[in-house]
Design a protein around this motif. Structure first.
Motif, PDB file in Angstrom:
ATOM      1  N   UNK A 552       0.731  -1.131  -0.060  1.00  0.00           N
ATOM      2  CA  UNK A 552      -0.063   0.196   0.075  1.00  0.00           C
ATOM      3  C   UNK A 552       0.818   1.252   0.104  1.00  0.00           C
ATOM      4  N   UNK A 553       0.649   2.233  -0.793  1.00  0.00           N
ATOM      5  CA  UNK A 553       1.210   3.447  -0.965  1.00  0.00           C
ATOM      6  C   UNK A 553       2.571   3.560  -1.668  1.00  0.00           C
ATOM      7  N   UNK A 554       3.127   2.243  -2.168  1.00  0.00           N
ATOM      8  CA  UNK A 554       4.322   2.370  -2.854  1.00  0.00           C
ATOM      9  C   UNK A 554       3.756   1.983  -4.206  1.00  0.00           C
ATOM     10  N   UNK A 555       4.406   3.178  -4.979  1.00  0.00           N
ATOM     11  CA  UNK A 555       4.040   3.339  -6.596  1.00  0.00           C
ATOM     12  C   UNK A 555       5.173   2.950  -7.248  1.00  0.00           C
ATOM     13  N   UNK A 556       5.011   2.881  -8.523  1.00  0.00           N
ATOM     14  CA  UNK A 556       6.099   2.404  -9.455  1.00  0.00           C
ATOM     15  C   UNK A 556       7.384   3.008  -9.347  1.00  0.00           C
ATOM     16  N   UNK A 557       7.410   4.357  -9.313  1.00  0.00           N
ATOM     17  CA  UNK A 557       8.778   5.251  -9.024  1.00  0.00           C
ATOM     18  C   UNK A 557       9.233   4.885  -8.017  1.00  0.00           C
ATOM     19  N   UNK A 558       8.511   4.576  -6.827  1.00  0.00           N
ATOM     20  CA  UNK A 558       9.070   4.415  -5.349  1.00  0.00           C
ATOM     21  C   UNK A 558       9.799   2.784  -5.570  1.00  0.00           C
ATOM     22  N   UNK A 559       9.211   1.908  -6.084  1.00  0.00           N
ATOM     23  CA  UNK A 559       9.577   0.449  -6.424  1.00  0.00           C
ATOM     24  C   UNK A 559      10.745   0.497  -7.218  1.00  0.00           C
ATOM     25  N   UNK A 560      10.771   1.261  -8.294  1.00  0.00           N
ATOM     26  CA  UNK A 560      11.926   1.381  -9.038  1.00  0.00           C
ATOM     27  C   UNK A 560      13.326   1.575  -8.296  1.00  0.00           C
ATOM     28  N   UNK A 561      13.199   2.740  -7.483  1.00  0.00           N
ATOM     29  CA  UNK A 561      14.099   3.155  -6.688  1.00  0.00           C
ATOM     30  C   UNK A 561      14.496   2.329  -5.536  1.00  0.00           C
ATOM     31  N   UNK A 562      13.878   1.342  -4.916  1.00  0.00           N
ATOM     32  CA  UNK A 562      14.134   0.543  -3.984  1.00  0.00           C
ATOM     33  C   UNK A 562      14.740  -0.575  -4.714  1.00  0.00           C
ATOM     34  N   UNK A 563      14.147  -1.166  -5.958  1.00  0.00           N
ATOM     35  CA  UNK A 563      14.996  -2.200  -6.524  1.00  0.00           C
ATOM     36  C   UNK A 563      16.268  -1.921  -7.024  1.00  0.00           C
TER      37      UNK A 563
END
Length: 668
Positions: A552-563
């Protein structure tokens, strides 16, 4: 409180807050702490909310920025805001002085009094005061019609909402120049570049962009200033001369540039220009010349105007801060947050008295747009920034075989792979081992909201780096007493305390470790969501972007940054070393099946009985979610003092609203 007592208190608070504003912003002599000031401000807001009919029209609470405007309305100036004729040489000014004397029928040797002032590189505006209160403020526009930016001008601390005089004129129209001082301009541009946004070319563009925001809350966050320089339409007040006007209005709290001066004759005028040229680089704001005006208003009226400019004033421009040189090399600079910026090494050239040997190219998108290559002949400009910028390439002088620079695949500081997040201009290094980022990474890692290593402040961290005792955050846990004893003014007891603080930090909550890693776009709230969803650093590091987006609340841009962060081999090595050092973060378990499992809380306003962090922790331990905004999915809104738009939205949506006492009772 009764209305009469409230009215007296509101008047007293308004006056006191304005006094503290003057002490802080104008005299740099604050008498109270920020917390004490905030308490006064909140009290005034509370009274105005309870007794809206008693709020003063010039209340200092009116400066914080109001609702967003749908559009700017047009304002017709009562008197045209004319442009000034430009002068570029000493002879131009001699000719101006001769024309003035001929038109007035004065002898050639007459010493005419002129008012000279620095020509601010800002945005011209008009302020209209009626009975001493700011009624309307507008941009110059086309000189006849401007845009109503009253709401934005009210946020500027230098603009008085009420003239400070016992007998204000019936009508006072003042022309001024809104500007952004150089220090905040540079900070503002640096923040934009770090965020992957295009920087402003100069302070004037930044000021104009800030003043024309549709949402005045944005304008309120930008430290704009103003200098007033001329009257417009007047009522109930008369001035005999420009100098008379400029001497009077500061007593009413309208700021005038302190470098403004009356000179007599052409020689004093020329001396003033030369003095401003010499002071130019030391001023806290950008100027691009001086403005010279006939002082006498009687003479001004007699001289009159041409089609677009007055005959009694002229702008003597400084020589351009530009020069032509050659780009010898384009190299890559790594900023404190990992942003990799192209910078040009130049063949040294004198630009307005300063030898320039390098220029910023801002970002790779800007470099491609201007098509700058090694060997190019370029025009460089100093325009309010520390490092000059390349304005344009002289293409017909490009050498054969000049190749367009490519975005680097590896960080020039550490050799790690670089990433470019979706919808961002910036190219970044995300390695925990990058020496260019080490200072800021360690500061963040040790900070109170991250690993909270008590006592390990900025000065000690700087000494650790200067002594080369650490190369990444994991090295903190390998430090020994003899390492700290190398510091200046370090005693055995203090060294022991630091080592104990480091040891204690090994068992912080998992969310704090995730936050401490400094992953792009992962703040405290997102870190808590990730800790709850994955339970360990190892699980988080293995998560795919699809799994991350499912949180919840994790979007594609944040997910890419984490990955991208966990794909970096050097980062994984640092995490392994943290584990070997005994860093074993705790996971705060939620009470599954508790009273608030699946419920969403939003906290708003000034909370007095508990902090926002304490409140979030209370609901999260009961299985609930603490959100930052109100929606149809919100179950409870807990409202403290001065709750604003979130409270209003909750009422519109029919969300249950709790006071602080009701919330505490609910949690028992």
């Amino acid at each position: 409180m009764e209305a009469q007592a409230a009215a007296q208190r509101i008047a007293l608070l308004s006056k006191e807050i304005e006094r503290h504003n003057r002490l802080y912003y104008e005299q740099d002599m604050p008498e109270i702490t920020d917390a004490e000031y905030d308490a006064l401000f909140r009290e005034l807001q509370g009274l105005e909310k309870e007794f809206p009919e008693l709020a003063l029209p010039d209340s200092p609470t009116g400066r914080v920025g109001g609702r967003a405007l749908a559009k700017f309305t047009q304002v017709r100036h009562s008197m045209p805001m004319l442009s000034l004729e430009n002068a570029f040489t000493e002879q131009d000014m001699i000719d101006f002085d001769d024309r003035v004397k001929r038109f007035l029928g004065l002898a050639a040797d007459t010493m005419i009094p002129y008012v000279c002032e620095p020509k601010m590189d800002g945005v011209a505006v008009e302020l209209v005061y009626r009975e001493g209160l700011l009624a309307i403020g507008s941009t110059r526009g086309d000189g006849v019609v401007g845009e109503d930016v009253t709401q934005n001008l009210r946020t500027i601390k230098d603009v008085p909402l009420r003239l400070e005089t016992q007998e204000p004129p019936e009508l006072l129209t003042v022309r001024g120049e809104v500007y952004l001082p150089l220090a905040p301009f540079r900070k503002f541009n640096s923040e934009r570049e770090e965020a992957g946004e295009p920087p402003f070319a100069n302070p004037r563009n930044a000021a104009a962009g800030s003043l024309r925001q549709l949402d005045s809350k944005i304008t309120a966050k930008r430290p704009l200033s103003i200098f007033c320089y001329a009257p417009g339409e007047l009522g109930g007040v008369e001035f005999t001369a420009q100098s008379h006007f400029l001497e009077t209005i500061p007593t009413w709290r309208l700021p005038v540039n302190p470098l403004t001066r009356v000179v007599h004759g052409i020689q004093e005028m020329l001396a003033y220009y030369q003095e401003m040229m010499e002071k130019r680089d030391d001023l806290p704001y950008e100027i691009d010349g001086v403005v010279v005006k006939v002082d006498s208003f009687r003479m001004q009226r007699e001289l009159g105007e041409k089609s677009r400019s007055p005959r009694w004033a002229i702008a003597w421009k400084f020589p351009p801060r530009q020069a032509t040189t050659v780009v010898e090399k384009i190299f890559h600079s790594v900023g404190r947050t990992g942003v990799i910026t192209p910078v040009a090494f130049l063949k040294p050239v004198n630009v307005s008295g300063v030898m320039v040997s390098r220029a910023t190219l801002h970002n790779w998108e800007e470099l491609e747009r201007k098509d700058i290559r090694e060997g190019d002949t370029v025009i460089v400009e100093r325009a309010g920034d520390v490092i000059p910028a390349v304005v344009q390439v002289i293409l017909d002088q490009r050498p054969e075989g000049a190749v367009q620079p490519q975005v680097p695949e590896h960080c020039p500081a550490c050799g790690g792979e670089v990433v470019r997040l979706p919808e961002e201009v910036a190219v970044r290094c995300v390695s925990l081992n990058c020496p260019a980022q080490l200072l800021e990474r360690v500061k963040h890692f040790a900070s109170r909201r991250a690993m909270d290593i008590d006592g390990l402040g900025d000065k000690f961290i700087e000494q650790l780096l200067s002594l080369k005792l650490i190369q990444n955050v994991a090295d903190i846990y390998s430090l020994k007493e003899e390492d700290f004893m190398q510091f200046e003014r370090m005693g055995k007891k203090l060294a022991e305390n630091l080592l104990n603080a480091i040891e204690s930090s090994k068992e912080r909550d998992l969310s704090r470790l995730i936050f401490a890693l400094g992953i792009r776009h992962v703040g405290e709230h997102t870190a808590k969501l990730l800790a709850s969803a994955f339970g360990s650093i190892e699980n988080l590091a293995k998560a795919s972007e699809e799994e991350l987006v499912s949180v919840r609340e994790v979007g594609p841009q944040v997910a890419t940054s984490i990955a991208d962060f966990f794909r970096n081999e050097e980062n994984l090595k640092v995490l392994e070393r943290l584990k070997e050092a005994g860093v074993s973060p705790k996971v705060e378990e939620k009470r599954i099946g508790g009273r608030f499992t699946g419920k969403t809380f939003v906290f708003t306003g000034a909370l007095e009985k508990f902090t926002r962090d304490e409140a979030k922790k209370m609901v999260e331990q009961e299985g609930a979610h603490a959100a930052g905004s109100v929606s149809k999915k919100t179950d409870y809104v807990v409202a403290g003092a001065d709750a604003g738009s979130k409270l209003e939205k909750a009422r519109q949506l029919g969300v249950r609203v709790l006071s602080e006492d009701e919330f505490l009772e609910l949690m028992q």
